[in-house]
Write a protein that holds these residues in place. Structure first.
Motif, short mmCIF file in Angstrom:
data_model
loop_
_atom_site.label_atom_id
_atom_site.label_comp_id
_atom_site.label_asym_id
_atom_site.label_seq_id
_atom_site.Cartn_x
_atom_site.Cartn_y
_atom_site.Cartn_z
N GLY A 67 0.81 -1.21 0.00
CA GLY A 67 0.00 0.00 0.00
C GLY A 67 0.84 1.26 0.00
O GLY A 67 0.35 2.34 -0.32
N GLY A 68 2.12 1.12 0.37
CA GLY A 68 3.02 2.27 0.39
C GLY A 68 3.82 2.40 -0.89
O GLY A 68 3.35 2.08 -1.98
N LYS A 69 5.05 2.83 -0.74
CA LYS A 69 5.88 3.17 -1.90
C LYS A 69 6.35 1.91 -2.63
O LYS A 69 6.74 0.92 -2.03
CB LYS A 69 7.08 3.99 -1.43
CG LYS A 69 7.97 4.47 -2.57
CD LYS A 69 8.89 5.60 -2.14
CE LYS A 69 9.97 5.11 -1.22
NZ LYS A 69 10.98 6.16 -0.94
N VAL A 70 6.35 2.01 -3.95
CA VAL A 70 6.90 0.96 -4.82
C VAL A 70 8.11 1.53 -5.53
O VAL A 70 8.03 2.58 -6.18
CB VAL A 70 5.86 0.48 -5.85
CG1 VAL A 70 6.50 -0.49 -6.84
CG2 VAL A 70 4.67 -0.17 -5.15
N ALA A 71 9.25 0.86 -5.38
CA ALA A 71 10.49 1.28 -6.02
C ALA A 71 10.82 0.30 -7.13
O ALA A 71 10.79 -0.92 -6.93
CB ALA A 71 11.63 1.34 -5.01
N ALA A 72 11.13 0.82 -8.31
CA ALA A 72 11.42 -0.03 -9.46
C ALA A 72 12.86 0.16 -9.93
O ALA A 72 13.32 1.29 -10.09
CB ALA A 72 10.47 0.26 -10.61
N VAL A 73 13.54 -0.95 -10.14
CA VAL A 73 14.87 -0.94 -10.76
C VAL A 73 14.66 -1.23 -12.24
O VAL A 73 14.07 -2.26 -12.61
CB VAL A 73 15.78 -2.00 -10.13
CG1 VAL A 73 17.07 -2.14 -10.92
CG2 VAL A 73 16.09 -1.62 -8.68
N LEU A 74 15.13 -0.34 -13.09
CA LEU A 74 14.91 -0.45 -14.53
C LEU A 74 16.24 -0.41 -15.25
O LEU A 74 17.07 0.47 -15.02
CB LEU A 74 14.03 0.70 -15.01
CG LEU A 74 13.73 0.72 -16.52
CD1 LEU A 74 12.84 -0.46 -16.90
CD2 LEU A 74 13.06 2.03 -16.92
N ALA A 75 16.45 -1.37 -16.15
CA ALA A 75 17.61 -1.37 -17.04
C ALA A 75 17.18 -2.06 -18.33
O ALA A 75 16.72 -3.20 -18.30
CB ALA A 75 18.79 -2.10 -16.41
#
Length: 467
Positions: free
Chosen positions: A354-362
């Motif tokens: 329900g809180g923050k979603v962090a995405a690693v993108l490459a």
């Protein structure tokens, strides 16, 4: 020679990583006698979901007691992941032996063609021929082959499939396949064979596919018209048709580890394959086990529900150091990113993340980064961007620039490596960390995480976030 040495060797034999065409690989396969790796062959093409669908077919066949080979690509952590016989990855020794056979046949072909300057095999062609060699000697009942790129000119297409399965068509690899769904569909339809059934995993197929099926008199079985799946509470049911047109229905199926779409298409493909009651194999085949029908072994479908999901395909994990919930997905085009976004949205609606979603993108340079970011923009709060360790990679700075162009105001931070980006995402205070954009991205992150296994059925969001 060790497997690592073989991999270094086959990576350098051809000047280009991708060189579509069947002439080289077909000639070498002919020298090796690899025209038919198993009495029954199912070939799987499509833009997204190919690996999951291969795994679904494989799981049902194994649960039905049939000896099965599965070829997948690319791998995430180990080259061995590409080759599976009876549910187990092939060992280094058998793969090395197969690669050596390919090398000898390829060298002989080059000597024969020296006058016209024969082009060496690519990495993928080496791998494909090695898989066919392994399967040809394994005494299989069925081989399930994943197409690497496109279909018409992919090395896997030297094999005539008894059933062609196309998962879906979306924009990807436009440089090789064309920039419209119709053009890409025409390339994927290259795996069709005269009179052999085609299972298509979407409701709407491009005209290029339906027209090609009609030209070849290939029966077309299309999702939501000829087969489909229905969810009812905690279980699901499948409906479809056998090869003779009769209606088949399976009830009370528990939530599978593999995607529902993959399971639905796999079940339909098996019902119209030569494994069905309407097309028994000749008694002289010495593979009497193939005569078992899917209807007579429906228990295989039920047993296959617990098949382990493929690594990196909407895979639930936890960060190895902190225990933070992690979702790894090899999505690398906007359509796949949309499915990943839907999974995250469902997670939030169910009370998880329900809180923050962090995405690693490459991502690689030839991918639609803007479209990919737009599909995920509504569910990702902060991006950590890095460059993949690959010659086709795009710099992290350029990825961030293109992402911000499509998502003005997005919080995007550049990291020196995928591993550094992952550590920053985990330390960001997010409730969920996501790694996506490429097989290479997931391969770099997965060793930094540990497995999470639900106690029963699919992943329970409550137990996942509470554990």
């Amino acid at each position: 020679m060790k497997l690592s040495h073989w991999l270094d060797h086959i990576a350098l034999t051809h000047p280009r990583e991708i060189d579509l065409g069947l002439d080289r690989v077909r000639e070498v396969a002919g020298r090796m006698g690899l025209a038919q790796p198993a009495p029954v062959v199912i070939t799987v093409a499509g833009t997204n979901g190919k690996g999951s669908t291969v795994a679904a077919v494989e799981a049902i066949l194994l649960a039905s007691g049939l000896r099965t080979g599965a070829y997948l690509s690319p791998h995430i952590e180990r080259f061995n992941e590409r080759f599976r016989v009876n549910g187990a990855e092939c060992d280094d020794e058998s793969i090395c032996a197969a690669l050596a056979q390919v090398e000898r046949a390829g060298a002989e072909q080059a000597r024969v063609e020296q006058a016209r300057g024969a082009t060496p095999l690519t990495y993928f062609e080496f791998a494909t021929l090695a898989a066919l060699s392994i399967f040809s000697r394994a005494g299989l009942d069925c081989a399930v082959l994943e197409v690497g790129l496109g279909g018409r000119l992919d090395a896997v297409n030297i094999v005539d499939a008894d059933v062609a399965l196309i998962t879906n068509i979306a924009l990807d690899h436009q440089h090789w396949l064309g920039d419209t769904r119709e053009a890409i569909g025409a390339e994927k339809a290259g795996i069709l064979r005269p009179n052999a059934p085609l299972v298509y995993g979407e409701a709407q197929a491009p005209a290029s596919i339906t027209l090609r099926a009609a030209e070849l008199n290939a029966p077309l079985w299309r999702k939501d018209r000829d087969f489909g799946a229905e969810i009812d509470g905690g279980s699901w049911s499948w409906w479809g048709r056998a090869g003779d047109g009769s209606t088949v229905r399976l009830e009370g199926l528990e939530a599978p580890e593999l995607p529902l779409a993959a399971m639905a298409s796999a079940i339909q493909a098996l019902h119209v394959s030569p494994l069905s009651p309407s097309a028994l194999v000749d008694d002289d085949s010495n593979r009497a086990g193939i005569r078992a029908s899917i209807r007579a072994t429906q228990g295989g479908v039920y047993a296959a529900q617990k098949a382990a999901a493929l690594p990196g395909r909407l895979e639930w994990r936890r960060d190895r150091a902190s225990g933070l919930p992690a979702l790894l997905d090899v999505a690398h085009n906007p359509a796949a990113a949309g499915r990943l976004a839907g999974k995250i949205a469902t997670l939030r609606a169910a009370g998880g993340a329900g809180g923050k979603v962090a995405a690693v993108l490459a991502m690689l340079a030839d991918k639609d980064i803007e479209g990919f970011a737009a599909a995920l923009g509504g569910v990702v709060d902060v991006w950590y961007i890095a460059a993949i360790d690959n010659s086709r990679a795009l710099s992290a700075v350029e990825q961030a620039r293109r992402l911000r162009r499509r998502l003005p105001g997005a919080e995007a931070r550049v990291a020196e490596s995928v591993a550094e980006a992952w550590r920053a995402a985990v330390a960001s205070g997010a409730e969920l960390a996501v790694a996506t954009g490429s097989f290479h991205t997931v391969a770099a992150v997965r060793p930094l995480t540990r497995a999470f296994k639900a106690k029963s059925g699919g992943v329970s969001l409550q137990s996942f976030f509470a554990a």
